[in-house]
Design an enzyme around this catalytic site. Sequence first.
Site, PDB file in Angstrom:
ATOM      1  N   ASP A 102       0.826  -1.149   0.088  1.00  0.00           N
ATOM      2  CA  ASP A 102       0.017   0.010  -0.084  1.00  0.00           C
ATOM      3  C   ASP A 102       0.826   1.114  -0.098  1.00  0.00           C
ATOM      4  OD1 ASP A 102      -2.582   1.212   0.333  1.00  0.00           O
ATOM      5  OD2 ASP A 102      -1.817   2.058   2.040  1.00  0.00           O
ATOM      6  N   ASP A 115     -11.837 -15.473  39.642  1.00  0.00           N
ATOM      7  CA  ASP A 115     -10.491 -16.125  39.378  1.00  0.00           C
ATOM      8  C   ASP A 115     -10.828 -17.167  38.472  1.00  0.00           C
ATOM      9  OD1 ASP A 115      -8.277 -17.837  39.917  1.00  0.00           O
ATOM     10  OD2 ASP A 115      -8.063 -17.101  42.014  1.00  0.00           O
TER      11      ASP A 115
END
Length: 627
Positions: free
Chosen positions: A101, A517
């Site tokens: 590009d 947890d």
Amino acid sequence: MVLYPVIRKLLEKRVVLASTSPRRQEILSNAGLRFTVVPSKFKENLSKASFPTPYAYAMETAKQKALEVARRMHQTYVPSEAQFGFLQKDLRAPDIVIGADTIVALEGLILEKPVDKTDAYSMLSRLSGKEHSVFTGVAIVRCSSEGGGLDLDVSEFYEETRVRFSQLSEELLWEYIHSGEPLDKAGGYGYGAQALGSVLVEAIHGDFLNVRGFPLNRFCKKLAELYHPPHPEDLQREKQDCIPAVATFDGLSDSEGAAPGQEGARGDRRRPQAQGRERARDADRKPTVESVPPTAVVELIDGYKVSKALFTACKMKLFDLLRDEGPLSALDVARKVDATAGATGRLLDVCVAFGLLDKTERGYSNTPLASLYLLSDSEHSLHSLALHNDNHTWHLYNHLESVVREGANPHQRALQSTVDSPFQESLYQTREKLQFMRAMHGLIKVVARQVATAFDLSGFTSACDLGGSTGALAYELARQYPGLKVTIFDLPEVIEDTVCFQPDGPQTGQVSFEPGDFFRDTLPEADLYIVCRILHDWPDDKVHQLLSRISRSCKPGGGLLVVEMLLDEDKREARTAVVQSLNMTVLFQGRERSLSEYRSLLQAHGFTDVRAVRTGTILDAVLATRA
């Protein structure tokens, strides 16, 4: 004629150019490269404002173009066989896909192809009489299939060429615009032997082919690095800023580029006879300090000094000072930070030597590298990561010998007797918690876009980022996939401080936080589970425990995205990952893994179609599907 030796060695591979640009095709064809043109269907709608530099935007666009073609070609089926009740992957899937590009940037503003003549006039008027940059981002995607999956190894670079326009009259501007040439050119002009826009150019500094759309010289150098990285001793004997001679690539075989991680295994590629002759020559020739200079060893010995210099510069906020008030002399800097002039000057000179500062007659100033990553408050700041390594990790390496001899340092043994999680005691329950969170936030933020776009995740509607902390990756996933809801599942003491990391923008509504947890509590339901820099923290038994819990929660067809540094299969080429693997052992008895190790690990817990993308940044991505 094939001028570049590395291109000659690619003639047996299937190379695909993901571009319809006739100029890129002409440049590569003239160099002797044989390739197939497969236009990319990637929609070039990336937000330019979200990129720190114009070249970062160009590289990301090039990468997405190449990845789209690589994935689409891998999924291509042979129609005639589909009629008989089964499907087979296209046997001519690419070995290499090239994406590119090209953009024009003026004072940080990106100018792409004008939409009409009025837009072309606006662009060319801005460029008149000024110097601007032409950036081409290039992505080289090496593809391999193993067990039906697709492994992608992405390498990317950019080239900058400086171009100065003459002062353009209104008459000349409109005459050129009416020619029609500006309408399909980045920045509104073409350049080359047959391009009318060449008359607008007063001076050019750099690769002129880059202005035409493809930096051939840099491309060939990159191929040389990928397919035959130089031996350390070669670096001592010759300057490596040129394209190596044809003999350099005599060991390049069809097996190279086969699977990510294998391409760096040097030595075994040469023919057995050649290996035998070389060993015989080496046996007769004793190394001397002239033939094997000590430079590399001395640099390794001194390496910690450079790190400490960087940490000290960050702690003193020298880069912030130079951003706000620079350029400054060493004496001025010393006065403002209450330090001695002589030592301050020498510290600044170290930063200059390693590319962090510029030094002119006016004084010291930040380089783009420092401006991007070392300011304490920049968007992509790694300032807190430097401080965390200085304050926390540095002293733990005093116990490296104990780790190697006994398997754990005294700090770890003390933790293991009191808590299950090393983070709960060593980081999240100390005054260093916010600094650690900032360090990890910065590290993830600089790679979040590459990770989020490594695979097409648009098929998932919900995701759970386990241990996602501040949400750096989650917010980028939400930005890239507006239909995706992301839940961050982390410890309560972490989530209570995440509000200060929340960005502006609509993506915040897609991200939620849930305390828990992941070793003990029920995991939130999701189509896609994410573990980013989590598995490397833990010993193998805890990794199996966590993957078992994810596997039970993940429904068939769901996904697991693992984000870590991938080791190469021989564990000798990916230096950063190898060092990081040792680092995790020093810290928490964890380690990094290779793709084959992750594949075996994930398959053992019911995940299939394990694919990897080496993003070309400091973290890689592995995606697996729950069977």
